[in-house]
Design a protein around this motif. Structure first.
Motif, PDB file in Angstrom:
ATOM      1  N   PRO A 126       0.812  -1.226   0.000  1.00 50.62           N
ATOM      2  CA  PRO A 126       0.000   0.000   0.000  1.00 50.62           C
ATOM      3  C   PRO A 126       0.841   1.270   0.000  1.00 50.62           C
ATOM      4  N   ARG A 127       1.948   1.266   0.731  1.00 49.46           N
ATOM      5  CA  ARG A 127       2.811   2.454   0.767  1.00 49.46           C
ATOM      6  C   ARG A 127       3.490   2.680  -0.573  1.00 49.46           C
ATOM      7  N   GLN A 128       3.946   1.582  -1.211  1.00 49.01           N
ATOM      8  CA  GLN A 128       4.597   1.713  -2.510  1.00 49.01           C
ATOM      9  C   GLN A 128       3.623   2.204  -3.579  1.00 49.01           C
ATOM     10  N   ARG A 129       2.358   1.837  -3.449  1.00 48.89           N
ATOM     11  CA  ARG A 129       1.366   2.268  -4.435  1.00 48.89           C
ATOM     12  C   ARG A 129       1.170   3.778  -4.435  1.00 48.89           C
ATOM     13  N   LYS A 130       1.488   4.411  -3.312  1.00 47.41           N
ATOM     14  CA  LYS A 130       1.360   5.869  -3.250  1.00 47.41           C
ATOM     15  C   LYS A 130       2.386   6.557  -4.156  1.00 47.41           C
ATOM     16  N   LEU A 131       3.504   5.852  -4.425  1.00 43.72           N
ATOM     17  CA  LEU A 131       4.529   6.382  -5.325  1.00 43.72           C
ATOM     18  C   LEU A 131       4.224   5.911  -6.747  1.00 43.72           C
ATOM     19  N   LEU A 132       3.037   6.199  -7.217  1.00 42.58           N
ATOM     20  CA  LEU A 132       2.523   5.634  -8.459  1.00 42.58           C
ATOM     21  C   LEU A 132       3.410   6.001  -9.651  1.00 42.58           C
ATOM     22  N   PRO A 133       4.011   4.999 -10.296  1.00 41.35           N
ATOM     23  CA  PRO A 133       4.855   5.296 -11.467  1.00 41.35           C
ATOM     24  C   PRO A 133       4.016   5.501 -12.721  1.00 41.35           C
ATOM     25  N   GLU A 134       4.649   6.041 -13.742  1.00 41.03           N
ATOM     26  CA  GLU A 134       4.004   6.188 -15.043  1.00 41.03           C
ATOM     27  C   GLU A 134       4.410   5.022 -15.934  1.00 41.03           C
ATOM     28  N   SER A 135       3.630   4.796 -16.964  1.00 45.68           N
ATOM     29  CA  SER A 135       3.945   3.725 -17.910  1.00 45.68           C
ATOM     30  C   SER A 135       3.738   4.253 -19.332  1.00 45.68           C
ATOM     31  N   GLY A 136       3.626   3.367 -20.281  1.00 48.74           N
ATOM     32  CA  GLY A 136       3.376   3.806 -21.658  1.00 48.74           C
ATOM     33  C   GLY A 136       4.512   4.634 -22.226  1.00 48.74           C
ATOM     34  N   GLU A 137       4.189   5.846 -22.694  1.00 49.16           N
ATOM     35  CA  GLU A 137       5.188   6.717 -23.330  1.00 49.16           C
ATOM     36  C   GLU A 137       6.319   7.076 -22.373  1.00 49.16           C
ATOM     37  N   ALA A 138       5.994   7.268 -21.097  1.00 45.33           N
ATOM     38  CA  ALA A 138       7.034   7.605 -20.119  1.00 45.33           C
ATOM     39  C   ALA A 138       8.065   6.493 -20.039  1.00 45.33           C
ATOM     40  N   PHE A 139       7.615   5.235 -20.038  1.00 48.05           N
ATOM     41  CA  PHE A 139       8.553   4.121 -19.995  1.00 48.05           C
ATOM     42  C   PHE A 139       9.338   4.013 -21.292  1.00 48.05           C
ATOM     43  N   GLN A 140       8.723   4.292 -22.416  1.00 47.01           N
ATOM     44  CA  GLN A 140       9.405   4.182 -23.701  1.00 47.01           C
ATOM     45  C   GLN A 140      10.616   5.111 -23.782  1.00 47.01           C
ATOM     46  N   LYS A 141      10.583   6.217 -23.046  1.00 44.92           N
ATOM     47  CA  LYS A 141      11.710   7.151 -23.047  1.00 44.92           C
ATOM     48  C   LYS A 141      12.984   6.517 -22.494  1.00 44.92           C
ATOM     49  N   ILE A 142      12.806   5.510 -21.614  1.00 42.51           N
ATOM     50  CA  ILE A 142      13.973   4.861 -21.011  1.00 42.51           C
ATOM     51  C   ILE A 142      14.854   4.210 -22.078  1.00 42.51           C
ATOM     52  N   TYR A 143      14.250   3.796 -23.186  1.00 48.89           N
ATOM     53  CA  TYR A 143      15.021   3.187 -24.275  1.00 48.89           C
ATOM     54  C   TYR A 143      16.103   4.144 -24.787  1.00 48.89           C
ATOM     55  N   HIS A 144      15.874   5.431 -24.643  1.00 50.77           N
ATOM     56  CA  HIS A 144      16.775   6.429 -25.229  1.00 50.77           C
ATOM     57  C   HIS A 144      17.573   7.199 -24.173  1.00 50.77           C
ATOM     58  N   CYS A 145      17.513   6.737 -22.916  1.00 52.39           N
ATOM     59  CA  CYS A 145      18.255   7.386 -21.830  1.00 52.39           C
ATOM     60  C   CYS A 145      19.489   6.575 -21.463  1.00 52.39           C
ATOM     61  N   GLN A 146      20.529   7.268 -21.018  1.00 54.28           N
ATOM     62  CA  GLN A 146      21.683   6.569 -20.449  1.00 54.28           C
ATOM     63  C   GLN A 146      21.300   6.099 -19.050  1.00 54.28           C
ATOM     64  N   MET A 147      21.382   4.793 -18.815  1.00 54.57           N
ATOM     65  CA  MET A 147      20.959   4.221 -17.541  1.00 54.57           C
ATOM     66  C   MET A 147      22.121   3.505 -16.862  1.00 54.57           C
ATOM     67  N   THR A 148      22.171   3.625 -15.548  1.00 54.81           N
ATOM     68  CA  THR A 148      23.214   2.943 -14.769  1.00 54.81           C
ATOM     69  C   THR A 148      22.714   1.644 -14.167  1.00 54.81           C
ATOM     70  N   SER A 149      21.409   1.549 -13.917  1.00 51.63           N
ATOM     71  CA  SER A 149      20.839   0.338 -13.320  1.00 51.63           C
ATOM     72  C   SER A 149      19.326   0.359 -13.503  1.00 51.63           C
ATOM     73  N   PHE A 150      18.716  -0.786 -13.213  1.00 56.24           N
ATOM     74  CA  PHE A 150      17.259  -0.913 -13.221  1.00 56.24           C
ATOM     75  C   PHE A 150      16.839  -1.673 -11.969  1.00 56.24           C
ATOM     76  N   PHE A 151      15.535  -1.660 -11.704  1.00 58.20           N
ATOM     77  CA  PHE A 151      15.014  -2.439 -10.575  1.00 58.20           C
ATOM     78  C   PHE A 151      13.874  -3.303 -11.081  1.00 58.20           C
ATOM     79  N   LEU A 152      14.010  -4.618 -10.903  1.00 54.91           N
ATOM     80  CA  LEU A 152      12.963  -5.554 -11.289  1.00 54.91           C
ATOM     81  C   LEU A 152      12.074  -5.789 -10.080  1.00 54.91           C
ATOM     82  N   SER A 153      10.935  -5.119 -10.050  1.00 56.13           N
ATOM     83  CA  SER A 153      10.014  -5.206  -8.914  1.00 56.13           C
ATOM     84  C   SER A 153       9.025  -6.340  -9.166  1.00 56.13           C
ATOM     85  N   ASP A 154       9.543  -7.547  -9.053  1.00 60.85           N
ATOM     86  CA  ASP A 154       8.739  -8.706  -9.417  1.00 60.85           C
ATOM     87  C   ASP A 154       9.101  -9.892  -8.525  1.00 60.85           C
TER      88      ASP A 154
END
Length: 268
Positions: A126-154
């Motif tokens: 419930p606490r994590q849900r308050k930090l509601l992430p975006e998806s769709g186009e917002a996530f697609q931008k990650i393809y074109h960003c320089q990234m140092t790490s990711f988090f697999l929340s699964d």
């Protein structure tokens, strides 16, 4: 020589039960600085000196940062190291988690994003849900960003599957309480980052202290001359440590620091 501290953030300094930093932890960290001990914030998060935790403001400034599990090494004066994902590997990873409908988390353009919002809502607290992430186009931008790490929340099964499919990556399980796993290139890690910090200061691993709770801390805890696991740490991390302190919410970090100072003859 005074001990040189490498200290994790999540569930070592910052409690995910109370969503706060215990006062005893901040007091202990401030005391270390007063004693003249160097303190490095060694975290899987992509901390920079421009984005330190709010709780630190006016109370504690780390001497160095080992962020994104060693991909970013920074002092207040300069960036010592930055290592980003290979673009081709990054694209393959993102394509794979989207295909498998896993919940991968990251930040792009200052926005918290996920590959699968429905999956996030299914698995998040419930606490994590308050930090509601975006998806769709917002996530697609990650393809074109320089990234140092990711988090697999699964799930652990998803983590194992991605690890088996990408041997060139490390997936560092955060344990049952926090869940998920940091994803980093296999050549990165907190030990490598810490080694760069020590080289910068012309020091060795002698008189080093490492304090943490999860699998991204275990190699650092093993490497340090004094490795300390939190009382809430994963079983494997506790078994790798020289000393197990109390739970984070029972003044665990303050007790860990007191133990290390006592060993160094700086505390009666």
């Amino acid at each position: 020589m005074k001990p040189f501290f490498f200290i994790d953030y999540d569930n070592t300094i910052f409690s995910h039960r109370t969503w706060a930093v215990p006062d005893s932890a901040l007091e202990a960290l401030s005391h270390l600085k007063e004693l003249g001990c160097r303190v490095v914030l060694a975290s899987g998060r992509p901390f920079r000196y421009t984005s330190l935790p709010e709780e630190f403001q006016g109370r504690f400034l780390p001497d160095c940062l080992v962020s994104s599990n060693g991909a970013i090494i920074e002092t207040p004066e300069e960036v010592l190291w930055e290592k980003y994902f290979d673009p081709e590997l990054q694209t393959r990873l993102l394509d794979y988690v989207v295909e498998k409908k896993y919940c991968l988390m990251s930040s792009a353009d200052g926005k918290w994003c996920t590959s699968n919002l429905e999956r996030f809502l299914e698995l998040a607290s419930p606490r994590q849900r308050k930090l509601l992430p975006e998806s769709g186009e917002a996530f697609q931008k990650i393809y074109h960003c320089q990234m140092t790490s990711f988090f697999l929340s699964d799930t652990e099964e998803a983590i194992a599957d991605v690890q088996a499919h990408f041997p060139e990556l490390k997936l560092l399980y955060m344990g049952p309480e926090l869940g998920g796993a940091d994803i980093i290139p296999a050549e990165n890690g907190k030990v490598i980052g810490a080694s760069r910090i020590l080289s910068h200061y012309g020091l060795t691993w002698e008189h080093t202290v490492a304090i943490g709770d999860s699998m991204n801390d275990i190699d650092l805890i093993r490497k340090a001359s004094c490795g300390i696991a939190m009382g809430n740490a994963m079983k494997e991390v506790q078994e790798a440590a020289d000393y197990v302190t109390a739970d984070i919410d029972a003044d665990g970090l303050a007790r860990a620091i007191a133990h290390a100072l006592k060993l160094a003859g700086l505390l009666a």
